[in-house]
Design an enzyme around this catalytic site. Structure first.
Site, PDB file in Angstrom:
ATOM      1  CG  ASP A 142      -0.313  -0.419   2.509  1.00 48.32           C
ATOM      2  OD1 ASP A 142       0.925  -0.385   2.584  1.00 48.32           O
ATOM      3  OD2 ASP A 142      -1.038  -0.769   3.443  1.00 48.32           O
ATOM      4  CG  ASN A 151      -9.308  -1.158  11.683  1.00 47.64           C
ATOM      5  OD1 ASN A 151      -8.354  -1.802  11.264  1.00 47.64           O
ATOM      6  ND2 ASN A 151      -9.780  -0.088  11.071  1.00 47.64           N
ATOM      7  CG  HIS A 196      -6.149  -1.852   8.584  1.00 45.55           C
ATOM      8  ND1 HIS A 196      -6.289  -0.791   9.450  1.00 45.55           N
ATOM      9  CD2 HIS A 196      -4.837  -1.853   8.246  1.00 45.55           C
ATOM     10  CE1 HIS A 196      -5.134  -0.196   9.630  1.00 45.55           C
ATOM     11  NE2 HIS A 196      -4.227  -0.822   8.914  1.00 45.55           N
ATOM     12  CD  GLU A 244      -9.026   1.203   7.297  1.00 43.32           C
ATOM     13  OE1 GLU A 244      -9.087   0.317   8.171  1.00 43.32           O
ATOM     14  OE2 GLU A 244      -8.467   2.293   7.484  1.00 43.32           O
TER      15      GLU A 244
END
Ligand code: GLP
Length: 248
Positions: A67, A136, A138, A143
């Site tokens: 990313d 979270n 990801h 996400e």
């Protein structure tokens, strides 16, 4: 899933580096899927060290990164290209032409993303994909949501990810709001996946990813469907999983 439970961050880093080094030794022209963030920094230090000792070489290795932030130039010190150069590429013998990080400044994101996936497919997919995990759940910048995204794509970062990454920027306002991320197709297409985690703040994400329901609400949970995942984590990151009775 093979799980290595290590004492602390340093032991986790050394174990993760040994898995990557093993791949490079076994398959010198492999395609490595690489990750950024604080989790893999220690592993990259070990790899640089072992390269300097003459134990491993990246001469024929290809790499693709997961990313990149939208809007950050490669020269920006918080861009993931800059991270890769300063933590690994500048210190080993990898050919710069063989390294790929999504282009955060692309003017045609759709075409860029399609080309990125085509490159990975053309290489026969990633041999070993290194992953960290967000608090979270990801992976890359995939996400939590209501579906898994297959292709490389532009993502709107969640408030919790912006909060978590604000520590690297002068202020929260400076954190980019979007990123380009490899999708689940390229990640799950990898022949082997190395998931790394350290610290108690990852314990919930690891527990949900390893033993919770498989759901896009916790993107890491998709890894339960991959036949060849190695999880290298420290005791703190595994604490919730072990407390739930899961044998590691
Ligand atoms: C970042 C990156 C991920 C990384 C994760 C955890 O936002 N996009 O690739 O795995 O969040 O980061 P860290 O290792 O710093 O906790």
């Amino acid at each position: 899933m093979r799980i290595y439970c290590e004492k602390d961050y340093d032991a986790m880093s050394r174990r993760a580096a040994s898995v990557i080094a093993g791949e490079v030794i076994h398959n010198p022209a492999c395609l490595l899927g690489l990750a950024t963030g604080s989790t893999p920094e220690g592993a990259y230090k070990y790899l640089v060290d072992w390269y300097k000792q003459g134990l491993i070489s990246f001469k024929d290795v290809l790499s693709v990164n997961l990313d990149e932030y939208v809007g950050l130039a490669p020269s920006h010190d918080q861009s993931y290209r800059y991270f890769m150069q300063s933590n690994l590429f500048d210190h080993v013998d990898i050919d710069p032409a063989n390294t790929r990080v999504p282009d955060g400044l692309t003017r045609d994101a759709a075409a860029f993303c399609a080309d990125y996936d085509a490159y990975i497919r053309g290489c026969g997919y990633v041999d070993l994909q290194l992953l960290g995990i967000g608090r979270n759940g990801h992976i890359g910048f995939n996400e939590p949501g209501d579906h898994f995204v297959r292709e490389t794509h532009v993502v709107d970062l969640t408030e919790s990810t912006i909060d978590a990454n604000a520590r690297f920027f002068a202020s929260r306002n400076d954190v980019p709001k979007q990123a380009i991320s490899m999708g689940m197709g390229a990640i799950m297409g990898a022949k082997r996946i190395l998931l790394c985690a350290s610290g108690e703040d990852k314990a919930d994400a690891i527990c949900r990813s390893v033993s919770g329901p498989i759901t896009p609400g916790c993107p890491g949970s998709i890894l339960q469907l991959h036949p060849n995942v190695v999880l290298v984590a420290d005791e703190a990151a595994l604490s919730k999983l072990t407390a739930s009775g899961f044998k590691v």
